[in-house]
Design a protein around this motif. Structure first.
Motif, PDB file in Angstrom:
ATOM      1  N   ALA A 330       0.843  -1.193   0.000  1.00  0.00           N
ATOM      2  CA  ALA A 330       0.000   0.000   0.000  1.00  0.00           C
ATOM      3  C   ALA A 330       0.883   1.249   0.000  1.00  0.00           C
ATOM      4  O   ALA A 330       2.067   1.204   0.358  1.00  0.00           O
ATOM      5  CB  ALA A 330      -0.919   0.000   1.215  1.00  0.00           C
ATOM      6  N   PHE A 331       0.305   2.373  -0.369  1.00  0.00           N
ATOM      7  CA  PHE A 331       1.044   3.627  -0.495  1.00  0.00           C
ATOM      8  C   PHE A 331       1.746   4.012   0.804  1.00  0.00           C
ATOM      9  O   PHE A 331       2.877   4.501   0.789  1.00  0.00           O
ATOM     10  CB  PHE A 331       0.078   4.737  -0.930  1.00  0.00           C
ATOM     11  N   ASP A 332       1.094   3.781   1.947  1.00  0.00           N
ATOM     12  CA  ASP A 332       1.695   4.176   3.220  1.00  0.00           C
ATOM     13  C   ASP A 332       2.684   3.133   3.757  1.00  0.00           C
ATOM     14  O   ASP A 332       3.232   3.302   4.846  1.00  0.00           O
ATOM     15  CB  ASP A 332       0.605   4.457   4.268  1.00  0.00           C
ATOM     16  N   GLU A 333       2.918   2.064   2.986  1.00  0.00           N
ATOM     17  CA  GLU A 333       3.852   1.016   3.405  1.00  0.00           C
ATOM     18  C   GLU A 333       5.195   1.109   2.707  1.00  0.00           C
ATOM     19  O   GLU A 333       5.941   0.124   2.646  1.00  0.00           O
ATOM     20  CB  GLU A 333       3.233  -0.362   3.150  1.00  0.00           C
ATOM     21  N   LEU A 334       5.541   2.286   2.189  1.00  0.00           N
ATOM     22  CA  LEU A 334       6.813   2.441   1.479  1.00  0.00           C
ATOM     23  C   LEU A 334       8.017   1.991   2.313  1.00  0.00           C
ATOM     24  O   LEU A 334       8.899   1.308   1.772  1.00  0.00           O
ATOM     25  CB  LEU A 334       6.981   3.893   1.031  1.00  0.00           C
ATOM     26  N   PRO A 335       8.132   2.347   3.598  1.00  0.00           N
ATOM     27  CA  PRO A 335       9.295   1.858   4.361  1.00  0.00           C
ATOM     28  C   PRO A 335       9.408   0.337   4.363  1.00  0.00           C
ATOM     29  O   PRO A 335      10.514  -0.214   4.262  1.00  0.00           O
ATOM     30  CB  PRO A 335       9.036   2.411   5.769  1.00  0.00           C
ATOM     31  N   ASP A 336       8.289  -0.355   4.475  1.00  0.00           N
ATOM     32  CA  ASP A 336       8.315  -1.820   4.441  1.00  0.00           C
ATOM     33  C   ASP A 336       8.777  -2.322   3.067  1.00  0.00           C
ATOM     34  O   ASP A 336       9.509  -3.316   2.967  1.00  0.00           O
ATOM     35  CB  ASP A 336       6.937  -2.391   4.751  1.00  0.00           C
ATOM     36  N   ALA A 337       8.345  -1.640   2.024  1.00  0.00           N
ATOM     37  CA  ALA A 337       8.754  -2.031   0.674  1.00  0.00           C
ATOM     38  C   ALA A 337      10.255  -1.836   0.484  1.00  0.00           C
ATOM     39  O   ALA A 337      10.923  -2.658  -0.162  1.00  0.00           O
ATOM     40  CB  ALA A 337       7.974  -1.223  -0.357  1.00  0.00           C
ATOM     41  N   LEU A 338      10.805  -0.755   1.027  1.00  0.00           N
ATOM     42  CA  LEU A 338      12.254  -0.529   0.934  1.00  0.00           C
ATOM     43  C   LEU A 338      13.014  -1.598   1.719  1.00  0.00           C
ATOM     44  O   LEU A 338      14.079  -2.054   1.287  1.00  0.00           O
ATOM     45  CB  LEU A 338      12.593   0.862   1.449  1.00  0.00           C
ATOM     46  N   ASP A 339      12.481  -2.009   2.861  1.00  0.00           N
ATOM     47  CA  ASP A 339      13.102  -3.107   3.609  1.00  0.00           C
ATOM     48  C   ASP A 339      13.101  -4.389   2.788  1.00  0.00           C
ATOM     49  O   ASP A 339      14.060  -5.175   2.838  1.00  0.00           O
ATOM     50  CB  ASP A 339      12.355  -3.337   4.928  1.00  0.00           C
ATOM     51  N   HIS A 340      12.038  -4.605   2.029  1.00  0.00           N
ATOM     52  CA  HIS A 340      11.958  -5.772   1.152  1.00  0.00           C
ATOM     53  C   HIS A 340      13.048  -5.706   0.084  1.00  0.00           C
ATOM     54  O   HIS A 340      13.674  -6.717  -0.251  1.00  0.00           O
ATOM     55  CB  HIS A 340      10.569  -5.838   0.517  1.00  0.00           C
ATOM     56  N   LEU A 341      13.295  -4.512  -0.449  1.00  0.00           N
ATOM     57  CA  LEU A 341      14.389  -4.346  -1.406  1.00  0.00           C
ATOM     58  C   LEU A 341      15.722  -4.739  -0.783  1.00  0.00           C
ATOM     59  O   LEU A 341      16.582  -5.337  -1.440  1.00  0.00           O
ATOM     60  CB  LEU A 341      14.459  -2.896  -1.887  1.00  0.00           C
ATOM     61  N   ASP A 342      15.917  -4.384   0.490  1.00  0.00           N
ATOM     62  CA  ASP A 342      17.151  -4.754   1.185  1.00  0.00           C
ATOM     63  C   ASP A 342      17.338  -6.267   1.209  1.00  0.00           C
ATOM     64  O   ASP A 342      18.460  -6.773   1.055  1.00  0.00           O
ATOM     65  CB  ASP A 342      17.129  -4.230   2.626  1.00  0.00           C
ATOM     66  N   ARG A 343      16.242  -6.983   1.427  1.00  0.00           N
ATOM     67  CA  ARG A 343      16.316  -8.441   1.533  1.00  0.00           C
ATOM     68  C   ARG A 343      16.472  -9.109   0.179  1.00  0.00           C
ATOM     69  O   ARG A 343      16.903 -10.267   0.093  1.00  0.00           O
ATOM     70  CB  ARG A 343      15.051  -8.988   2.214  1.00  0.00           C
ATOM     71  N   GLY A 344      16.099  -8.404  -0.888  1.00  0.00           N
ATOM     72  CA  GLY A 344      16.107  -8.994  -2.221  1.00  0.00           C
ATOM     73  C   GLY A 344      14.727  -9.472  -2.598  1.00  0.00           C
ATOM     74  O   GLY A 344      13.946  -9.910  -1.742  1.00  0.00           O
ATOM     75  N   ALA A 345      14.421  -9.388  -3.877  1.00  0.00           N
ATOM     76  CA  ALA A 345      13.083  -9.760  -4.347  1.00  0.00           C
ATOM     77  C   ALA A 345      13.188 -10.683  -5.544  1.00  0.00           C
ATOM     78  O   ALA A 345      14.178 -10.658  -6.281  1.00  0.00           O
ATOM     79  CB  ALA A 345      12.284  -8.507  -4.722  1.00  0.00           C
ATOM     80  N   PHE A 346      12.170 -11.495  -5.716  1.00  0.00           N
ATOM     81  CA  PHE A 346      12.034 -12.295  -6.931  1.00  0.00           C
ATOM     82  C   PHE A 346      11.126 -11.505  -7.863  1.00  0.00           C
ATOM     83  O   PHE A 346       9.901 -11.549  -7.753  1.00  0.00           O
ATOM     84  CB  PHE A 346      11.437 -13.668  -6.614  1.00  0.00           C
ATOM     85  N   GLY A 347      11.728 -10.727  -8.741  1.00  0.00           N
ATOM     86  CA  GLY A 347      10.950  -9.857  -9.606  1.00  0.00           C
ATOM     87  C   GLY A 347      10.839  -8.468  -9.006  1.00  0.00           C
ATOM     88  O   GLY A 347      11.776  -7.957  -8.393  1.00  0.00           O
ATOM     89  N   LYS A 348       9.666  -7.860  -9.118  1.00  0.00           N
ATOM     90  CA  LYS A 348       9.493  -6.463  -8.761  1.00  0.00           C
ATOM     91  C   LYS A 348       8.683  -6.274  -7.477  1.00  0.00           C
ATOM     92  O   LYS A 348       7.854  -7.115  -7.114  1.00  0.00           O
ATOM     93  CB  LYS A 348       8.771  -5.711  -9.892  1.00  0.00           C
ATOM     94  N   ILE A 349       8.923  -5.143  -6.822  1.00  0.00           N
ATOM     95  CA  ILE A 349       8.142  -4.683  -5.686  1.00  0.00           C
ATOM     96  C   ILE A 349       7.388  -3.436  -6.130  1.00  0.00           C
ATOM     97  O   ILE A 349       7.980  -2.511  -6.685  1.00  0.00           O
ATOM     98  CB  ILE A 349       9.049  -4.375  -4.492  1.00  0.00           C
ATOM     99  N   VAL A 350       6.076  -3.411  -5.891  1.00  0.00           N
ATOM    100  CA  VAL A 350       5.234  -2.340  -6.407  1.00  0.00           C
ATOM    101  C   VAL A 350       4.416  -1.712  -5.284  1.00  0.00           C
ATOM    102  O   VAL A 350       3.877  -2.421  -4.418  1.00  0.00           O
ATOM    103  CB  VAL A 350       4.287  -2.857  -7.510  1.00  0.00           C
ATOM    104  N   ILE A 351       4.348  -0.373  -5.311  1.00  0.00           N
ATOM    105  CA  ILE A 351       3.485   0.381  -4.417  1.00  0.00           C
ATOM    106  C   ILE A 351       2.180   0.685  -5.161  1.00  0.00           C
ATOM    107  O   ILE A 351       2.212   1.212  -6.268  1.00  0.00           O
ATOM    108  CB  ILE A 351       4.140   1.717  -4.004  1.00  0.00           C
TER     109      ILE A 351
END
Length: 354
Positions: A330-351
């Protein structure tokens, strides 16, 4: 200022404020979701209601360190959006009210060679030298957008401007990939997974190198022909065995640093290496021997121009290219999404905005 009148416009203009992620300095702790004035499109601009924003590893670097860019604070990060046009500024005529659009990563690069000099290379991108897109609305020049794919939803469409275009620009625009050639993809991030699908759509044989056995199984579902677990074996030797010592014709070099040297070892005579990622550092290293004796081409890839993005959109609709999204936040979950980037993703992370 003149605006074209319809019910969508009147509803949007009735609003005066919106939400936007802003930073007043470097570091994730300086990132805040704030109220901001709704932008008003100037002549030649369009107001776009943002529906989704795909994150890139670069966004994390910009937020955390600025990447050496001269950021204009308060700064809004993010470069890759999908949304819909809600207002047209005077003279804007590339789109109609209600058209779905995606952003261009390097907005002033329409085709050909990007602007810039030897002293100051081109790097005017959204979410960097230009404003970012992690906002409910943005008002940009109409030339900064292209029509979104018809067969992809907003979240999927938002992954094309950077990750999708990078893989496309390397393999198709610069590499002239054709059927029967071999492509090596490093990792399982956004660019890598686009590379797999684009290569298979062009009839190529695809080899994927990863440090995760689970992810290697998942890439085979996307069409990868071979998976190499770099934690279990020498991946260069494994590539040479798979190709009967011929090596690979195209390599998406996403790791950076000294890893480029391994790519040179795995490349075929006359092969092409596309330098894309910097996970292991901006200072790359490659031995001169294989570079010269194999007549290798090392091609720097700085995403791509607007015309190539339009080609990718057309290909996504024709070939049913389906971006891989690891998770939607969700839009207000950007910090969590950035933490996910730190861990690595399979494909893309989308807000997603809603």
């Amino acid at each position: 200022m003149l605006y074209r009148d319809n019910h969508i416009e009147r509803r949007s203009l009735a609003m005066t404020t919106m939400k936007r992620w802003e930073m007043d300095g470097l570091g994730r702790n300086r990132l805040q979701l704030r109220d901001a004035a709704l932008p008003v499109p100037r002549a030649g601009e369009v107001l776009v209601k943002v529906a989704a924003v795909a994150l890139n590893y670069r966004d994390k670097l910009v937020v955390d360190s600025g990447m050496g860019l001269n950021l204009d604070f308060p700064f809004t990060p993010g470069s890759d959006l999908a949304g819909s046009v809600v207002t047209l500024g005077e003279g804007a005529n590339r789109f109609k009210i209600g058209d779905r659009v995606i952003s261009t990563f390097a907005p002033d690069w329409i085709e050909g060679t990007p602007s810039g000099t030897a002293r100051i290379p081109p790097y005017r991108t959204l979410g960097g030298a230009e404003p970012g897109v992690l906002a409910e609305y943005v008002a940009f020049p109409e030339d900064w957008f292209v029509a979104a794919p018809q067969r992809l939803d907003d979240a999927e469409s938002s992954t094309l401007p950077c990750a999708g275009l990078t893989a496309w620009f390397a393999l198709v625009e610069r590499g002239r990939l054709h059927a029967g050639e071999t492509v090596l993809v490093e990792g399982t991030g956004g660019v890598a997974l686009f590379g797999i699908q684009i290569a298979k759509a062009h009839g190529a044989e695809v080899i994927v190198v990863s440090g995760s056995a689970d992810k290697l199984e998942r890439v085979k579902a996307l069409g990868a022909d071979h998976g190499i677990d770099r934690t279990e074996k020498d991946w260069v030797e494994a590539v040479l065995q798979i190709t009967q010592d011929n090596g690979v014709h195209h390599i998406l070099e996403i790791v950076g640093g000294p890893h480029l040297g391994k790519a040179a070892q795995a490349a075929a005579v006359g092969g092409k290496i596309y330098q894309i990622g910097v996970f292991e550092g901006f200072d790359i290293d490659v031995p001169a021997g294989p570079l010269m004796l194999k007549n290798l081409t090392i091609q720097g890839i700085g995403v791509g121009h607007r015309r190539a993005l339009e080609d990718l959109v057309a290909a996504a609709d024709r070939a049913d290219l389906r971006p891989v999204i690891d998770k939607r936040y969700a839009f207000d979950e950007l910090p969590d999404a950035l933490d996910h980037l730190d861990r690595g993703a399979f494909g893309k992370i989308v807000i997603e905005m809603t």
